[in-house]
Design a protein around this motif. Structure first.
Motif, PDB file in Angstrom:
ATOM      1  N   ALA A 162       2.477  -1.323  -5.663  1.00  0.00           N
ATOM      2  CA  ALA A 162       1.740  -2.366  -6.374  1.00  0.00           C
ATOM      3  C   ALA A 162       2.631  -2.973  -7.445  1.00  0.00           C
ATOM      4  O   ALA A 162       3.529  -2.314  -7.977  1.00  0.00           O
ATOM      5  N   CYS A 163       2.391  -4.255  -7.719  1.00  0.00           N
ATOM      6  CA  CYS A 163       3.131  -4.940  -8.784  1.00  0.00           C
ATOM      7  C   CYS A 163       2.116  -5.431  -9.804  1.00  0.00           C
ATOM      8  O   CYS A 163       1.180  -6.163  -9.426  1.00  0.00           O
ATOM      9  N   ASN A 164       2.258  -5.036 -11.042  1.00  0.00           N
ATOM     10  CA  ASN A 164       1.274  -5.339 -12.096  1.00  0.00           C
ATOM     11  C   ASN A 164      -0.145  -5.027 -11.628  1.00  0.00           C
ATOM     12  O   ASN A 164      -1.079  -5.799 -11.833  1.00  0.00           O
ATOM     13  N   GLY A 165      -0.316  -3.912 -10.972  1.00  0.00           N
ATOM     14  CA  GLY A 165      -1.634  -3.458 -10.530  1.00  0.00           C
ATOM     15  C   GLY A 165      -2.138  -4.121  -9.259  1.00  0.00           C
ATOM     16  O   GLY A 165      -3.179  -3.734  -8.727  1.00  0.00           O
ATOM     17  N   LYS A 166      -1.399  -5.107  -8.743  1.00  0.00           N
ATOM     18  CA  LYS A 166      -1.859  -5.801  -7.529  1.00  0.00           C
ATOM     19  C   LYS A 166      -1.108  -5.226  -6.318  1.00  0.00           C
ATOM     20  O   LYS A 166       0.113  -5.090  -6.341  1.00  0.00           O
ATOM     21  N   ASP A 167      -1.861  -4.916  -5.253  1.00  0.00           N
ATOM     22  CA  ASP A 167      -1.232  -4.308  -4.072  1.00  0.00           C
ATOM     23  C   ASP A 167      -0.213  -5.247  -3.438  1.00  0.00           C
ATOM     24  O   ASP A 167      -0.498  -6.425  -3.204  1.00  0.00           O
ATOM     25  N   VAL A 168       0.959  -4.711  -3.168  1.00  0.00           N
ATOM     26  CA  VAL A 168       1.957  -5.447  -2.384  1.00  0.00           C
ATOM     27  C   VAL A 168       2.010  -4.829  -0.985  1.00  0.00           C
ATOM     28  O   VAL A 168       1.905  -5.514   0.015  1.00  0.00           O
ATOM     29  N   LEU A 169       2.153  -3.501  -0.961  1.00  0.00           N
ATOM     30  CA  LEU A 169       2.127  -2.779   0.314  1.00  0.00           C
ATOM     31  C   LEU A 169       0.951  -1.818   0.305  1.00  0.00           C
ATOM     32  O   LEU A 169       0.780  -1.044  -0.649  1.00  0.00           O
ATOM     33  N   MET A 170       0.149  -1.850   1.336  1.00  0.00           N
ATOM     34  CA  MET A 170      -0.936  -0.892   1.514  1.00  0.00           C
ATOM     35  C   MET A 170      -0.311   0.394   2.053  1.00  0.00           C
ATOM     36  O   MET A 170       0.863   0.394   2.439  1.00  0.00           O
ATOM     37  N   PRO A 171      -1.077   1.502   2.114  1.00  0.00           N
ATOM     38  CA  PRO A 171      -0.468   2.741   2.613  1.00  0.00           C
ATOM     39  C   PRO A 171       0.298   2.481   3.913  1.00  0.00           C
ATOM     40  O   PRO A 171      -0.249   1.970   4.884  1.00  0.00           O
ATOM     41  N   SER A 172       1.578   2.816   3.875  1.00  0.00           N
ATOM     42  CA  SER A 172       2.494   2.457   4.966  1.00  0.00           C
ATOM     43  C   SER A 172       3.169   3.730   5.467  1.00  0.00           C
ATOM     44  O   SER A 172       3.682   4.516   4.664  1.00  0.00           O
ATOM     45  N   PRO A 173       3.187   3.939   6.788  1.00  0.00           N
ATOM     46  CA  PRO A 173       3.700   5.193   7.337  1.00  0.00           C
ATOM     47  C   PRO A 173       5.168   5.456   7.014  1.00  0.00           C
ATOM     48  O   PRO A 173       5.966   4.528   6.892  1.00  0.00           O
TER      49      PRO A 173
END
Ligand code: NOJ
Ligand code: CA
Length: 665
Positions: free
Chosen positions: A44-55
């Motif tokens: 996350a960047c500044n609390g905003k998701d950039v990547l969701m759980p990624s394998p």
């Protein structure tokens, strides 16, 4: 055969227990999760998701054993921080700061152990897999499950993965429209951020490629081994202990910040060459462009280029104009039938009879100019490896400090048969070349390479590489040459992976031999490329006659350095235009290079980067009526006194450019 599967697709919806690491400034946060024994991460960047759980994970076979669905457990999580500044031997920047927080997750599955090490910087993150010392022999990596699940679909600039020698034009499309791509990728994120996805320190492992797994997900496809012409499932053969290359993503709000990121170099190991005094950046000329124009030949005959007489002229011109070196291609035997695959074995110690290597070496020494040697292998890495020591001893004996290597063949022949040029086997070959060359104090300009990954930090004798659709395409490409936009895309894509031997500096754009093909550029655009496209071995590629005809413009090429104290993108948009400023490492002087695509434009550049004092600006600009198609040579050269308080208006013609030298008064 038993197979061991480590890591499977993660279908997590909710983050579970975790281990977390943030960037030193707290803006980026990376979470590690383990769900049903399967590792994943999110960002996350500044609390905003950039990547969701990624394998995360590797698919392996170990010896004859097949093990499936291994469930890992976390043994420990260790944290560390670093804040170091190191000095480059050469580069776009003299001092580089490495400031990051690290989290090392140690995983165990029965007797097997694997660590995943994460590093988070203010401008991105990285991770790699480590297999520490343990009883693991004859391990085969079948697949890497590393993925990137984007919170929102990005637009991606990339070239398709089978692009021969990476010599392609980067194009943009939403992730779901892309297929399998070569690393690196440049991403325009939905929220306006930029990302650059690549790998660092590829040492004994195949290069990665990335593919569209689903609308929002990129998966990793490692370059496979081949056997008897068939592509295998096998990707890497290893014994523990080993580490994979780092996977990294630069994440920034602006393009200047993205371009300033040094994450890739920071992830490579410090310099292993103790005395680096022999490693010297230089500009060079060469017996080269005429071959690509089909005027001269590499092989012997009445149009042979690398003759004693021609080389003497080039060496003399180089010494009169301050060039460090001259490249001679076609100096050695073996070129008959080149590109017909059936050429003879190249000799790297036997000159053609009309090239007097001893006399030329003496003459070059007298003039204080270096001869840059050339080793085309036609992709026969096995032969080249066998000849390396004798070839480099020959160079050392003749005082040649650098070699341009080449591997023109769609597949590279190794002792394990034909392989992709970015497979583990060929990566090992390139590494052997770099290390052997270092032993003999020889610098490398590698053509048809594996994609650069920052190894020059560890081995600064690896100075530049191709792996780019360079100028040569403008001589013979059936498509007529690269569009003007190409040089406005490269700095944000391929060049982010390291220096490139693009070979700027054509001064005559028509090619009488292949009608329709030409350089899509104005003269000032060619000058600007010396600043825009970084290479510590920087070739001015045209014939010396063409430089002699335009001494006023040529003066910029004489003046411009190729080793920098600092570099800054002042303005630019991917594929549209670029304004690059760089400060010379040997003086206070600054240089600007600006290039545009097919669109003419005016750009205002505040000069606040200049710092104190008065500066004399010599401005090489497109004339008002310049146009790459109809009037490419029209330019003006103007000298002005300027200071940091000024704003400079740059006017670029279609396909145009502007080159400026600021000399401190
Ligand atoms: C391809 C290289 O990229 C080019 O620069 C060179 O002239 C030819 N091979 C011949 O080696
Ligand atoms: Ca090439």
């Amino acid at each position: 055969m038993k197979k061991l599967l480590i890591g499977l697709a993660c279908a997590a919806l909710v983050a579970c227990s975790g281990h977390k690491v943030s960037s030193p400034d707290g803006t980026l946060t990376l979470d590690f999760q383990l769900r049903n024994g399967q590792p994943s991460y999110s960002v996350a960047c500044n609390g905003k998701d950039v990547l969701m759980p990624s394998p995360l994970g590797l698919v392996l076979t170990i010896g004859e054993d097949t093990l499936r669905d291994v469930r890992w457990s976390v043994e420990s999580a260790e944290y560390a921080s670093a804040d170091d500044t190191w000095e480059t031997v050469w580069g776009e920047e003299r001092f580089i700061r490495d400031r990051h927080n690290e989290m090392k997750i140690s995983l165990a599955a029965k007797a097997m152990r694997m660590n995943i090490v994460f590093r988070v910087f203010n401008d991105g993150f990285a991770f790699r897999y480590e297999f520490p010392e343990q009883e693991l022999r004859d391990l085969t990596v079948l697949d890497e499950q590393t993925a990137y699940v984007f919170a929102e679909e990005p637009q991606i600039w990339a070239i398709p993965w089978r692009t021969e020698y990476y010599e392609g034009i980067y194009t943009k499309a939403p992730l779901h429209e892309k297929d399998t791509m070569c690393s690196p990728l440049t991403l325009e994120m939905a929220d306006g951020m930029y990302a650059f996805l690549h790998e660092a320190n590829v040492t004994d492992y195949p290069c990665q490629n990335l593919y569209t797994q689903s609308a929002n997900t990129l998966g990793t496809y490692l370059t496979p081994w081949m056997r008897d012409g068939k592509v295998l499932e096998d990707k890497a053969y290893l014994d523990a202990p080993f580490v994979t290359p780092w996977r990294f993503m630069i994440l920034t709000h602006t393009l200047p910040e993205m371009m300033a990121s040094r994450i890739m170099l920071n992830l490579n190991e410090p310099c292993r060459i103790e005395d680096t005094s022999w490693i010297k950046p230089m500009k060079f000329l060469g017996i080269w462009w005429s071959m690509h124009l089909h005027e001269w030949t590499w092989s012997q005959g009445n149009r042979h280029g690398a003759t004693t007489a021609n080389m003497r002229r080039y060496l003399k011109f180089a010494s009169e104009n301050g060039f460090g070196g001259v490249l001679a291609e076609g100096w050695n035997t073996g070129w008959e039938g080149y590109e017909g695959i059936n050429n003879d074995r190249f000799s790297f110690v036997t000159p053609y009879p009309d090239y007097d290597v001893d006399a030329l070496s003496r003459y070059a020494k007298e003039l204080g100019v270096n001869i840059i040697c050339h080793h085309e292998t036609s992709g026969r890495a096995d032969e080249y490896e066998a000849d390396l020591d004798t070839a480099y001893q020959f160079m050392q004996h003749h005082g040649m400090p650098a070699v341009k290597t080449g591997y023109v063949c769609p597949l590279i022949r190794t002792r394990d048969g034909y392989q992709f040029n970015r497979s583990q086997g060929v990566v090992q070959h390139y590494r052997k070349v770099i290390e052997t060359a270092a032993k003999y104090h020889i610098c490398i300009d590698n053509h048809e390479p594996a994609m650069p990954s920052g190894l020059q930090r560890t081995y600064p004798n690896l100075m530049t590489q191709e792996g780019i659709r360079g100028q040569e395409w403008n001589a013979w490409a059936q498509d007529g040459g690269s569009p003007c936009a190409h040089v406005c895309t490269l700095p944000f894509t391929r060049m982010m992976a390291g220096p490139a031997d693009y070979t700027p500096g054509v001064f005559a754009f028509e090619n009488p031999i292949i009608p329709g093909t030409r350089v899509h550029s104005t003269l000032c655009n060619q000058l600007a490329l010396f600043v825009v496209l970084y290479s510590p071995l920087q070739m001015a590629c045209d014939k010396i006659e063409n430089y002699a005809k335009r001494p006023a413009e040529f003066q910029f090429i004489r003046d411009v350095p190729c080793d920098w104290n600092q570099s800054r993108l002042l303005d630019g948009k991917i594929g549209q235009y670029v304004v690059m400023a760089r400060q010379d490492r040997q003086s206070d002087n600054w240089y600007i290079g600006a290039v545009t695509n097919e669109e003419a434009r005016e750009i205002n550049i505040p000069l606040d980067f200049l710092g104190e004092g008065e500066w004399q600006a010599t401005i090489y600009a497109d004339a008002a009526d310049a146009d790459w198609q109809t009037n490419p040579y029209a330019s003006s050269i103007e000298t002005r006194q300027m200071s940091a308080d000024d704003t400079l208006k740059i006017r670029l013609a279609t396909g145009g450019g502007c080159a400026i030298r600021f000399a401190k008064q």
